[in-house]
Design a protein around this motif. Structure first.
Motif: not given
Ligand SMILES: Nc1ncnc2c1ncn2[C@@H]1O[C@H](COP(=O)(O)OP(=O)(O)OP(=O)(O)O)[C@@H](O)[C@H]1O
Ligand SMILES: [Mg+2]
Length: 447
Positions: A169, A171, A354, A358
């Motif tokens: 999402t 984070k 997301i 992607e």
């Molecule tokens: N609002 C957004 N706009 C653009 N890209 C996004 C957005 N949210 C997430 N992404 C992209 O989606 C991917 C996942 O985001 P991120 O790693 O921050 O998620 P996370 O919540 O940490 O995931 P996980 O729980 O699997 O660790 C990344 O490539 C990030 O750049």
């Protein structure tokens, strides 16, 4: 728009003829000396330079180095009449993009400049995008606005932040954004994943150790917490940290002091802590896997990364954004997505949020053979499309007394085609019939 090109040569005749040759393709600036060339280069923000290796008062190589110092991404093409191997090697070594010898072959020069220009444009697009990725959380839904609003309010406090939310999402993106918008932005942002290593190792990574403190400690290591001093420390998947280390972390949060393993001294550290988890920490506290006191300590501010299904309207910004990103990576020219494909994504249940979106767009851009992404390129199965349509009648077929089999069959097929966005393969699949049979029926019922 034509790109700017700076031509530097000490012979006015050459300057004139090159200008004449290239002005159809480029916006030309000329100069016959270093000082003026540097001025123009800076003022006009020029990225492409055609440079004579031997100028009157100083060498083209020196000028090239100065220009590259000002703009390391500039592309500089060297021209010279002294076509020795040595010259060209020196020029390339010092950062020239290419080397062309006088007398200049016009076609070769134009080709070379066009290639360089393409490369520059590509590069500028990428860095623009990267800037975007680094700075921006894409989306304008109320949920995203709320997240951005909170980030804005808390960015300069030192309060610990807990970011929660489902997988993919954003984070981590939110954590990065907090750091970059804060007054700590030019200090380190250090992230460590607590699930990635066993407790002992995590402890030594975080707190550091003295040489000889344990087998394998071959040298002093100050540890990640101290490396993040004055900056931000991101503890990803904090829910995976073992209880013993949780206690140690809690002590650190209270005292703001660290001691390397095997050391006597303590060091004060000023670091902003952001924690991430996709576990329900309250539940973990209840079941005894997470310390309650630590939970309250890190949960001063809770930021929730909203799942994509709650902000599906952000697709309208996210889809073009990812298309643009992968157009560049794969050198493609996709310019959008068909209405059906969009509709399909709007109804798709994104378990990976997301990140999953992607991946879907990435694959579609890679496979696309036309300018628009069609539903079949999305490779998502009809089963995973939610039936959340607001118009409930859309999800029913009514059958009336007295209707015959053919009439009913027609309705069923019509309905299945609609729910599968007219994709025949999936329609056939969902009805459990072959594609050929479906084609035949469509014709028979004139659908
Ligand atoms: N609002 C957004 N706009 C653009 N890209 C996004 C957005 N949210 C997430 N992404 C992209 O989606 C991917 C996942 O985001 P991120 O790693 O921050 O998620 P996370 O919540 O940490 O995931 P996980 O729980 O699997 O660790 C990344 O490539 C990030 O750049
Ligand atoms: Mg993450």
């Amino acid at each position: 728009m034509k790109s700017k090109l700076l031509i530097v040569d000490d012979e006015p005749k050459i300057l004139r003829s090159l200008k004449f040759l290239l002005e159809d393709n480029f916006q030309i600036h000329i100069s016959d000396n270093s000082t003026e060339a540097i001025e123009i280069f800076k003022k006009e923000k020029i990225y492409l330079v055609l440079l004579d290796l031997r100028l009157k008062e100083d060498s083209g190589l020196d000028l090239m180095e100065k220009l590259l110092e000002i703009e390391p991404n500039a592309i500089i093409i060297i021209m010279t009449a002294y076509s020795t191997i040595e010259n060209s090697i020196n020029a390339i070594k010092s950062g020239a993009y290419y080397f062309i010898t006088k007398p200049i072959d016009n076609d070769q020069l134009i080709l070379l400049l066009n290639t360089a220009d393409e490369k520059l444009k590509m590069f500028q697009k990428i860095s623009h995008l990267e800037g975007h990725i680094k700075k921006d959380i894409i989306g304008e839904s109320p949920h995203i606005k709320e997240v951005i609003n909170i980030i804005d309010r808390i960015k300069d406090t030192d309060a610990t932040i807990l970011i929660t939310g489902e997988s993919g999402t954003g984070k981590e993106l939110i954590a990065q954004k907090i750091h970059r918008s804060s007054s700590r932005a030019d200090r380190p942002f250090v992230a460590i994943n607590c699930a990635a290593m066993p407790g002992d190792l995590l402890e030594s990574e975080l707190f550091g150790y003295k040489k000889g403190a344990f087998t394998g400690a071959f040298k002093d290591e100050i540890g990640i917490i101290r490396r993040a001093d004055k900056g931000t420390l991101l503890l990803d998947e904090i829910g995976e940290m073992d209880l013993r280390l949780q206690s140690k972390l809690l002590r650190f949060l209270q005292d703001k002091e660290v001691r390397q393993i095997g050391d006597e001294k303590t060091y004060n550290v000023d670091v902003r802590i952001i924690c991430i988890t996709n576990r329900d920490l309250k539940e973990e506290v209840k079941s005894g896997n997470f310390r309650e006191d630590l939970y309250y300590r890190i949960n001063v501010i809770n930021l929730v990364a909203p799942p994509l299904r709650e902000r599906i309207e952000d697709l309208k910004d996210l889809i073009p954004y990812f298309i643009g990103k992968y157009n560049i990576s794969f050198n493609k020219n996709v310019n959008g997505i068909t209405d059906e494909a969009y509709e399909m994504l709007s109804n798709y249940s994104f378990k990976g949020n997301i990140r999953e979106l992607e991946n879907i767009i990435q694959r579609a851009v890679l496979l696309a053979t036309s300018e628009c992404i069609e539903p079949d390129l999305l490779h998502i199965s009809p089963q995973s499309i939610m039936n959340t349509s607001k118009d409930l009648t859309k999800n029913h077929i009514k059958i009336y007394e007295g209707e015959n089999m053919k009439e009913i069959e027609k309705k069923v097929i019509e309905f299945a085609l609609k729910t599968n966005n007219q994709n025949r393969k999936w329609t056939a699949h969902s009805l459990g019939i072959g594609e050929r049979t479906l084609r035949y029926k469509i014709k028979e019922y004139n659908l």
